[in-house]
Design a protein around this motif. Structure first.
Motif, short mmCIF file in Angstrom:
data_model
loop_
_atom_site.label_atom_id
_atom_site.label_comp_id
_atom_site.label_asym_id
_atom_site.label_seq_id
_atom_site.Cartn_x
_atom_site.Cartn_y
_atom_site.Cartn_z
N PHE A 178 0.80 -1.21 0.00
CA PHE A 178 0.00 0.00 0.00
C PHE A 178 0.84 1.27 0.00
N GLU A 179 1.87 1.34 0.83
CA GLU A 179 2.64 2.58 0.93
C GLU A 179 3.40 2.88 -0.36
N ALA A 180 3.96 1.85 -1.01
CA ALA A 180 4.62 2.08 -2.29
C ALA A 180 3.62 2.53 -3.34
N ASN A 181 2.44 1.92 -3.33
CA ASN A 181 1.40 2.32 -4.28
C ASN A 181 0.92 3.74 -4.00
N TRP A 182 0.83 4.09 -2.72
CA TRP A 182 0.39 5.45 -2.40
C TRP A 182 1.40 6.49 -2.88
N ARG A 183 2.68 6.20 -2.70
CA ARG A 183 3.71 7.13 -3.20
C ARG A 183 3.59 7.31 -4.71
N GLU A 184 3.37 6.21 -5.41
CA GLU A 184 3.21 6.28 -6.87
C GLU A 184 1.93 7.04 -7.24
N PHE A 185 0.87 6.79 -6.52
CA PHE A 185 -0.42 7.47 -6.75
C PHE A 185 -0.25 8.98 -6.60
N GLU A 186 0.37 9.41 -5.49
CA GLU A 186 0.59 10.84 -5.25
C GLU A 186 1.46 11.46 -6.34
N LYS A 187 2.53 10.76 -6.70
CA LYS A 187 3.45 11.28 -7.72
C LYS A 187 2.72 11.47 -9.05
N ARG A 188 1.99 10.45 -9.48
CA ARG A 188 1.29 10.52 -10.76
C ARG A 188 0.16 11.55 -10.73
N PHE A 189 -0.48 11.68 -9.57
CA PHE A 189 -1.53 12.68 -9.39
C PHE A 189 -0.96 14.09 -9.56
N GLY B 181 -8.84 13.70 0.31
CA GLY B 181 -8.04 14.87 0.64
C GLY B 181 -7.33 15.44 -0.58
N LEU B 182 -6.79 14.57 -1.42
CA LEU B 182 -6.12 15.04 -2.64
C LEU B 182 -7.11 15.73 -3.57
N ALA B 183 -8.27 15.11 -3.75
CA ALA B 183 -9.28 15.70 -4.64
C ALA B 183 -9.72 17.07 -4.15
N ARG B 184 -9.95 17.16 -2.85
CA ARG B 184 -10.42 18.43 -2.26
C ARG B 184 -9.35 19.51 -2.37
N GLU B 185 -8.12 19.16 -2.10
CA GLU B 185 -7.03 20.14 -2.15
C GLU B 185 -6.81 20.65 -3.57
N ALA B 186 -6.92 19.76 -4.56
CA ALA B 186 -6.68 20.14 -5.95
C ALA B 186 -7.93 20.65 -6.66
N GLY B 187 -9.11 20.36 -6.09
CA GLY B 187 -10.36 20.78 -6.72
C GLY B 187 -10.66 20.04 -8.01
N VAL B 188 -10.35 18.72 -8.04
CA VAL B 188 -10.60 17.91 -9.23
C VAL B 188 -11.46 16.70 -8.86
N TYR B 189 -12.06 16.10 -9.88
CA TYR B 189 -12.72 14.81 -9.72
C TYR B 189 -11.67 13.71 -9.80
N VAL B 190 -11.83 12.67 -8.99
CA VAL B 190 -10.93 11.51 -9.05
C VAL B 190 -11.75 10.24 -9.17
N VAL B 191 -11.39 9.39 -10.11
CA VAL B 191 -11.99 8.07 -10.28
C VAL B 191 -10.91 7.03 -10.00
N PHE B 192 -11.21 6.04 -9.17
CA PHE B 192 -10.22 5.00 -8.87
C PHE B 192 -10.92 3.77 -8.32
N GLY B 193 -10.23 2.63 -8.40
CA GLY B 193 -10.77 1.38 -7.90
C GLY B 193 -10.16 0.98 -6.58
N LEU B 194 -10.95 0.26 -5.75
CA LEU B 194 -10.47 -0.23 -4.46
C LEU B 194 -11.35 -1.38 -4.00
N LEU B 195 -10.86 -2.13 -3.02
CA LEU B 195 -11.63 -3.21 -2.41
C LEU B 195 -12.48 -2.62 -1.29
N GLU B 196 -13.77 -2.94 -1.31
CA GLU B 196 -14.72 -2.36 -0.36
C GLU B 196 -15.28 -3.45 0.56
#
Length: 226
Positions: free
Chosen positions: A15-26, A67-82
């Motif tokens: 998760f943490e490696a993926n989160w770093r990649e997610f933030e970077k690409r975002f 938090g990222l969406a709110r800070e940047a003011g953009v829509y975000v679409v992504f998949g996750l396990l619920e």
């Protein structure tokens, strides 16, 4: 409407490696001033049969992405396990510019160890009505009927196309094109890397833009604004 599709590299169970990649690409995507930033299926945990432990991170993932969406003011679409009761959905969310969950789709096309969804929903944005489906849902007959009934203006499709199968080829792209034409909806598709790739189809099935491997795809689309 400007859309950034991110074929993100995903490490299963990290998760943490993926989160770093997610933030970077975002952050990279924000340089293009997008309205929507779209990531693949369960992009922050990956998934390995039948390890559902990634669902335990649902709350933390939602908080961080909102938090990222709110800070940047953009829509975000992504998949996750619920997580849900004693089982798990393979889900995808549309997060609004203010960080709220605007739309949730629960995947139809899943083996029996998942709970599965039973409908397609839409939500209005300033660009028109939006729907989400996930990966194999694109080829599901029930999904096609729901989409045709709900008549969204465009649809997002987060994918996790198996790297064991190899890079998507012309036949795969043709199959996606045929499904977009059947749905009759402008279709945005983004896949995990490897093998990666992103595609945008018009509602008549015409491929209008694509990228390979982990290259982001940013497209500007004329819309009927409401």
């Amino acid at each position: 409407m400007k859309v950034a599709l991110i074929p993100m590299k995903v490490e299963v169970g990290n998760f943490e490696a993926n989160w770093r990649e997610f933030e970077k690409r975002f952050e990279e995507a924000l340089q293009h001033d997008p309205d929507f930033v779209v990531f693949p299926e369960y992009c922050l945990t990956g998934f390995e049969e039948w390890d559902f432990s990634g669902a335990e991170l649902y709350g933390e993932i939602l908080e961080r992405v909102s938090g990222l969406a709110r800070e940047a003011g953009v829509y975000v679409v992504f998949g996750l396990l619920e997580p849900y009761k004693n089982c798990v959905y393979n889900s995808a969310l549309l997060i609004g510019r203010n960080g709220e969950v605007l739309l949730r789709h629960r995947k139809f096309q899943e083996p029996m160890r998942f709970y599965t969804g039973n409908t397609v929903r839409t939500v209005k944005t300033e660009f028109g009505k939006v729907s989400i489906i996930i990966c194999g849902d694109l080829y599901n007959k029930r999904i096609a009927k729901w989409v045709q009934k709900k008549r969204p203006d465009f649809i997002f499709v987060p994918m996790e196309y198996s790297p064991d199968y190899g890079e998507p080829n012309e036949e795969d792209v043709k199959a996606m094109s045929e499904r977009a034409e059947l749905l009759g909806v402008r279709t945005f598709i983004v896949n995990s890397y490897p093998p990666g790739g992103a595609w945008v189809f018009e509602k008549n099935g015409t491929l209008v833009a694509s990228s390979k491997m982990d290259r982001s795809l940013v497209v500007s689309i004329e819309t009927l604004k409401s």
